[in-house]
Write a protein that holds these residues in place. Sequence first.
Motif, PDB file in Angstrom:
ATOM      1  N   ILE A   9     -28.610  30.180  23.759  1.00  0.00           N
ATOM      2  CA  ILE A   9     -27.611  31.330  24.148  1.00  0.00           C
ATOM      3  C   ILE A   9     -28.182  31.673  25.321  1.00  0.00           C
ATOM      4  CG2 ILE A   9     -26.824  33.608  23.548  1.00  0.00           C
ATOM      5  CD1 ILE A   9     -27.307  32.902  20.713  1.00  0.00           C
ATOM      6  N   ILE A  10     -29.263  31.897  25.935  1.00  0.00           N
ATOM      7  CA  ILE A  10     -29.621  32.524  27.130  1.00  0.00           C
ATOM      8  C   ILE A  10     -29.231  31.321  28.218  1.00  0.00           C
ATOM      9  CG2 ILE A  10     -31.730  32.899  28.611  1.00  0.00           C
ATOM     10  CD1 ILE A  10     -33.147  34.251  26.169  1.00  0.00           C
ATOM     11  N   GLY A  11     -29.485  30.044  27.696  1.00  0.00           N
ATOM     12  CA  GLY A  11     -29.065  29.076  28.583  1.00  0.00           C
ATOM     13  C   GLY A  11     -27.576  29.026  28.945  1.00  0.00           C
ATOM     14  N   ARG A  12     -26.835  29.452  27.884  1.00  0.00           N
ATOM     15  CA  ARG A  12     -25.434  29.591  28.148  1.00  0.00           C
ATOM     16  C   ARG A  12     -24.909  30.438  29.087  1.00  0.00           C
ATOM     17  NH1 ARG A  12     -23.555  28.616  21.692  1.00  0.00           N
ATOM     18  NH2 ARG A  12     -23.900  26.343  21.708  1.00  0.00           N
ATOM     19  N   TRP A  13     -25.570  31.617  28.827  1.00  0.00           N
ATOM     20  CA  TRP A  13     -25.549  32.789  29.799  1.00  0.00           C
ATOM     21  C   TRP A  13     -25.575  32.498  31.232  1.00  0.00           C
ATOM     22  CZ3 TRP A  13     -22.347  36.774  29.127  1.00  0.00           C
ATOM     23  CH2 TRP A  13     -22.006  37.178  27.745  1.00  0.00           C
ATOM     24  N   PHE A  14     -26.947  31.846  31.409  1.00  0.00           N
ATOM     25  CA  PHE A  14     -27.088  31.313  32.499  1.00  0.00           C
ATOM     26  C   PHE A  14     -26.083  30.269  33.009  1.00  0.00           C
ATOM     27  CE2 PHE A  14     -31.231  33.728  32.567  1.00  0.00           C
ATOM     28  CZ  PHE A  14     -31.183  34.088  33.773  1.00  0.00           C
ATOM     29  N   ASN A  15     -25.827  29.292  32.668  1.00  0.00           N
ATOM     30  CA  ASN A  15     -24.590  28.210  32.947  1.00  0.00           C
ATOM     31  C   ASN A  15     -23.756  29.149  33.323  1.00  0.00           C
ATOM     32  OD1 ASN A  15     -26.262  26.192  32.469  1.00  0.00           O
ATOM     33  ND2 ASN A  15     -25.516  25.998  30.423  1.00  0.00           N
ATOM     34  N   LYS A  16     -23.033  30.043  32.806  1.00  0.00           N
ATOM     35  CA  LYS A  16     -21.658  30.732  33.002  1.00  0.00           C
ATOM     36  C   LYS A  16     -22.369  31.548  34.288  1.00  0.00           C
ATOM     37  CE  LYS A  16     -18.476  30.671  30.634  1.00  0.00           C
ATOM     38  NZ  LYS A  16     -17.187  29.737  30.798  1.00  0.00           N
ATOM     39  N   ALA A  17     -23.456  32.048  34.557  1.00  0.00           N
ATOM     40  CA  ALA A  17     -23.436  32.750  35.879  1.00  0.00           C
ATOM     41  C   ALA A  17     -23.654  31.874  36.969  1.00  0.00           C
ATOM     42  CB  ALA A  17     -25.031  33.422  35.864  1.00  0.00           C
ATOM     43  N   GLN A  18     -24.131  30.705  36.656  1.00  0.00           N
ATOM     44  CA  GLN A  18     -24.470  29.443  37.856  1.00  0.00           C
ATOM     45  C   GLN A  18     -22.708  28.976  38.309  1.00  0.00           C
ATOM     46  OE1 GLN A  18     -26.754  28.355  39.131  1.00  0.00           O
ATOM     47  NE2 GLN A  18     -25.693  26.706  40.272  1.00  0.00           N
ATOM     48  N   GLU A  19     -21.703  29.115  37.224  1.00  0.00           N
ATOM     49  CA  GLU A  19     -20.545  28.637  37.428  1.00  0.00           C
ATOM     50  C   GLU A  19     -20.013  29.850  38.524  1.00  0.00           C
ATOM     51  OE1 GLU A  19     -18.097  28.678  33.987  1.00  0.00           O
ATOM     52  OE2 GLU A  19     -19.199  26.628  33.246  1.00  0.00           O
ATOM     53  N   ASP A  20     -20.311  31.035  38.262  1.00  0.00           N
ATOM     54  CA  ASP A  20     -20.058  32.226  39.310  1.00  0.00           C
ATOM     55  C   ASP A  20     -20.425  32.013  40.542  1.00  0.00           C
ATOM     56  OD1 ASP A  20     -18.444  33.229  37.223  1.00  0.00           O
ATOM     57  OD2 ASP A  20     -19.719  34.684  36.358  1.00  0.00           O
ATOM     58  N   GLU A  21     -21.875  31.671  40.593  1.00  0.00           N
ATOM     59  CA  GLU A  21     -22.436  31.720  41.781  1.00  0.00           C
ATOM     60  C   GLU A  21     -21.964  30.419  42.475  1.00  0.00           C
ATOM     61  OE1 GLU A  21     -27.179  30.417  43.282  1.00  0.00           O
ATOM     62  OE2 GLU A  21     -26.725  31.184  41.176  1.00  0.00           O
ATOM     63  N   LEU A  22     -21.650  29.191  42.175  1.00  0.00           N
ATOM     64  CA  LEU A  22     -21.224  28.161  42.694  1.00  0.00           C
ATOM     65  C   LEU A  22     -19.666  28.574  43.340  1.00  0.00           C
ATOM     66  CD1 LEU A  22     -22.092  25.292  40.444  1.00  0.00           C
ATOM     67  CD2 LEU A  22     -22.956  25.772  42.553  1.00  0.00           C
ATOM     68  N   SER A  23     -19.031  29.196  42.578  1.00  0.00           N
ATOM     69  CA  SER A  23     -17.662  29.647  43.250  1.00  0.00           C
ATOM     70  C   SER A  23     -17.681  30.627  44.158  1.00  0.00           C
ATOM     71  CB  SER A  23     -16.776  30.330  42.007  1.00  0.00           C
ATOM     72  OG  SER A  23     -16.588  29.494  41.015  1.00  0.00           O
TER      73      SER A  23
END
Length: 131
Positions: A9-23
């Motif tokens: 679950i923590i990994g999923r939150w960080f993956n979503k944060a990474q998507e926002d970061e890349l954008s």
Amino acid sequence: MREENKKIIIGRWFNKAQEDELSAQSILAHRDGAPSVVCFLSQQIAEKCLKSLVIFFDMELEKVHDLIKLYSLVENKIPEMADIKEELKLLNRYYIETRYVGDYPEFSWNDAGKAFESAIKIKNFVLDKIK
């Protein structure tokens, strides 16, 4: 929550944060979007990272977008949390102000750059604490 599930679950939150970061990075680099979007995405990066911290400490995750509220849930768990409080205050306003019309200011590229820098500082802080 089992440790294995918690990591997922923590990994999923960080993956979503990474998507926002890349954008946000792309918009900043190419100026092919609005500065307000970078401000909003930066708030989202911080929010998702803080939510991962709440999960890390086995606390119940509330469906809130208020960074100060999320901060208050974990501030007693990490003495150094105060190190990122100013960044959280800066980003907290961008959840609403960037998305609604009204008596809100226009956002500049300078605002966007500062917001993104704050989000990355928060992300790195949280990553350091959950290693």
